[in-house]
Design an enzyme around this catalytic site. Structure first.
Site, PDB file in Angstrom:
ATOM      1  N   ARG A 136       0.847  -1.183   0.000  1.00  0.00           N
ATOM      2  CA  ARG A 136       0.000   0.000   0.000  1.00  0.00           C
ATOM      3  C   ARG A 136       0.886   1.238   0.000  1.00  0.00           C
ATOM      4  NH1 ARG A 136      -4.870   1.087   4.154  1.00  0.00           N
ATOM      5  NH2 ARG A 136      -3.276   1.965   5.472  1.00  0.00           N
ATOM      6  N   THR A 140      -1.106   7.565  -0.434  1.00  0.00           N
ATOM      7  CA  THR A 140      -2.418   7.473  -1.100  1.00  0.00           C
ATOM      8  C   THR A 140      -3.240   6.261  -0.669  1.00  0.00           C
ATOM      9  OG1 THR A 140      -1.555   6.113  -2.893  1.00  0.00           O
ATOM     10  CG2 THR A 140      -1.413   8.518  -3.194  1.00  0.00           C
ATOM     11  N   ASP A 234      -0.004  -1.132  12.639  1.00  0.00           N
ATOM     12  CA  ASP A 234       0.555  -1.768  11.439  1.00  0.00           C
ATOM     13  C   ASP A 234       0.950  -3.203  11.772  1.00  0.00           C
ATOM     14  OD1 ASP A 234       2.501  -2.684   9.457  1.00  0.00           O
ATOM     15  OD2 ASP A 234       2.379  -0.643   8.671  1.00  0.00           O
ATOM     16  N   ASP A 237       4.579  -4.360  10.773  1.00  0.00           N
ATOM     17  CA  ASP A 237       5.617  -3.776  11.637  1.00  0.00           C
ATOM     18  C   ASP A 237       5.636  -4.478  12.992  1.00  0.00           C
ATOM     19  OD1 ASP A 237       6.250  -2.001   9.671  1.00  0.00           O
ATOM     20  OD2 ASP A 237       5.506  -0.209  10.709  1.00  0.00           O
TER      21      ASP A 237
HETATM   22  C1  PRP Z   1      -1.171  -3.950   4.824  1.00  0.00           C
HETATM   23  C2  PRP Z   1      -1.967  -5.218   5.087  1.00  0.00           C
HETATM   24  C3  PRP Z   1      -2.750  -5.376   3.815  1.00  0.00           C
HETATM   25  C4  PRP Z   1      -3.045  -3.960   3.428  1.00  0.00           C
HETATM   26  C5  PRP Z   1      -4.443  -3.609   3.823  1.00  0.00           C
HETATM   27  O1  PRP Z   1      -0.053  -4.222   4.075  1.00  0.00           O
HETATM   28  O2  PRP Z   1      -1.183  -6.334   5.393  1.00  0.00           O
HETATM   29  O3  PRP Z   1      -2.026  -6.051   2.803  1.00  0.00           O
HETATM   30  O4  PRP Z   1      -2.103  -3.132   4.137  1.00  0.00           O
HETATM   31  O5  PRP Z   1      -4.797  -2.354   3.393  1.00  0.00           O
HETATM   32  P1  PRP Z   1      -5.844  -2.107   2.227  1.00  0.00           P
HETATM   33  O6  PRP Z   1      -6.999  -2.985   2.494  1.00  0.00           O
HETATM   34  O7  PRP Z   1      -6.170  -0.640   2.374  1.00  0.00           O
HETATM   35  O8  PRP Z   1      -5.196  -2.392   0.909  1.00  0.00           O
HETATM   36  P2  PRP Z   1       1.040  -3.129   3.664  1.00  0.00           P
HETATM   37  O9  PRP Z   1       0.849  -2.733   2.232  1.00  0.00           O
HETATM   38  O10 PRP Z   1       1.079  -2.028   4.667  1.00  0.00           O
HETATM   39  O11 PRP Z   1       2.383  -3.958   3.687  1.00  0.00           O
HETATM   40  P3  PRP Z   1       3.046  -4.897   4.804  1.00  0.00           P
HETATM   41  O12 PRP Z   1       2.309  -6.192   4.725  1.00  0.00           O
HETATM   42  O13 PRP Z   1       4.445  -5.013   4.326  1.00  0.00           O
HETATM   43  O14 PRP Z   1       2.927  -4.234   6.132  1.00  0.00           O
HETATM   44  N1  URA Z   2      -2.473  -2.249   7.330  1.00  0.00           N
HETATM   45  C1  URA Z   2      -2.244  -2.499   8.650  1.00  0.00           C
HETATM   46  O1  URA Z   2      -1.312  -3.223   9.020  1.00  0.00           O
HETATM   47  N2  URA Z   2      -3.084  -1.938   9.537  1.00  0.00           N
HETATM   48  C2  URA Z   2      -4.106  -1.152   9.177  1.00  0.00           C
HETATM   49  O2  URA Z   2      -4.831  -0.679  10.062  1.00  0.00           O
HETATM   50  C3  URA Z   2      -4.326  -0.901   7.821  1.00  0.00           C
HETATM   51  C4  URA Z   2      -3.488  -1.480   6.907  1.00  0.00           C
END
Ligand code: PRP
Ligand code: URA
Length: 242
Positions: A136, A140, A234, A237
């Site tokens: 993500r 944005t 997150d 993280d």
């Molecule tokens: C997070 C999560 C989802 C996404 C959800 O991943 O694990 O994949 O955001 O958000 P959305 O429904 O608005 O698309 P992120 O892209 O932050 O990457 P990560 O898994 O590396 O933390």
């Molecule tokens: N990704 C996360 O890990 N947490 C949120 O709340 C949204 C997206």
């Protein structure tokens, strides 16, 4: 965009009367019949309370997340087809049971979805696992597809798609498009998820009514940065780097 607070209800064992039970916030119910929310038991709510707590450190976050992931996988497996299977027991009796039919694979949306792979492996020993790297954009919130590596014969398998967080729904929708482009029928996809926003899950379930979603909790909404609220922050993280 946040919505009204999910309901609170008394939770606890039956030998306590209602007045003695603590009140806890449970998942919002939602009308879409392709979404299956885990039973809101005291145990599940206690596990979720641990991982939502900002004071929970990484070791406990991993431990309690893994317990919820196990519940999701066990429930998810109930949605796969079985056939009749009759066996004999060591005491010479017959038992009419069932066994799983068909091939499966896991697909994790990296990075947070990889946290769910071990829970799947714990239940399905030699399961094949594909990967889709979708990130993500931090400004944005739009998803970007970087990479995918999936089993060659994925079109012939039941797919358990893994991602703990469903916020706007953008990442999960993009992952379904990748799976469809490889020939996976929508009704052979099961999405396993820990926490969803009401708007994200509605968008997902309306767009793909044949994809089944098993989630532990539908939360209150999204904040101005498109984080789930009350949420847990997150996930990636907290599981991997914090
Ligand atoms: C997070 C999560 C989802 C996404 C959800 O991943 O694990 O994949 O955001 O958000 P959305 O429904 O608005 O698309 P992120 O892209 O932050 O990457 P990560 O898994 O590396 O933390
Ligand atoms: N990704 C996360 O890990 N947490 C949120 O709340 C949204 C997206």
């Amino acid at each position: 965009t946040s919505e009204s607070q999910p309901p609170s209800q008394p939770l606890g064992p039956g030998y306590r009367d209602e007045a003695q039970k603590p009140t806890a916030t449970v998942s919002k119910p939602i009308p879409q019949d392709n979404v299956f929310i885990l039973p809101q038991t005291p145990q599940l709510i206690a596990l979720l309370t641990m991982i939502r707590d900002e004071n929970t450190g990484r070791a406990d976050f991993i431990f309690y997340s893994n317990r919820i992931i196990r519940l999701l996988v066990e429930e998810g497996l109930n949605h796969l087809p079985v056939v009749g299977h009759e066996i004999s027991t060591p005491v010479g009796r017959h038992y009419v049971g069932v066994k799983f039919e068909g091939k499966i694979c896991g697909v994790s949306i990296m990075r947070a979805g990889e946290s769910m792979e071990q829970g799947l492996r714990d239940c399905c020993r030699s399961v094949r696992i594909g990967k889709i790297l979708i990130q993500r954009d931090e400004e944005t919130s739009k998803p970007k597809l970087y990479y995918d590596k999936l089993p060659e014969d994925i079109a012939d398998r039941w797919v358990l798609l893994l991602d703990p967080m469903l916020a706007t729904g953008g990442s999960a929708l993009m992952a379904i498009e990748v799976l469809k482009s490889r020939g996976v029928p929508e009704d052979h996809i099961l999405f396993l998820n820990l926490i969803a926003s009401p708007e994200g899950i509605k968008k997902f379930a309306d767009e793909y009514p044949k994809v089944r979603v098993v989630t532990a909790f539908v939360d209150q909404g999204l904040d101005e940065k498109n984080y789930i609220v009350p949420g847990l922050g997150d996930f990636g993280d907290r599981f991997y780097t914090m």
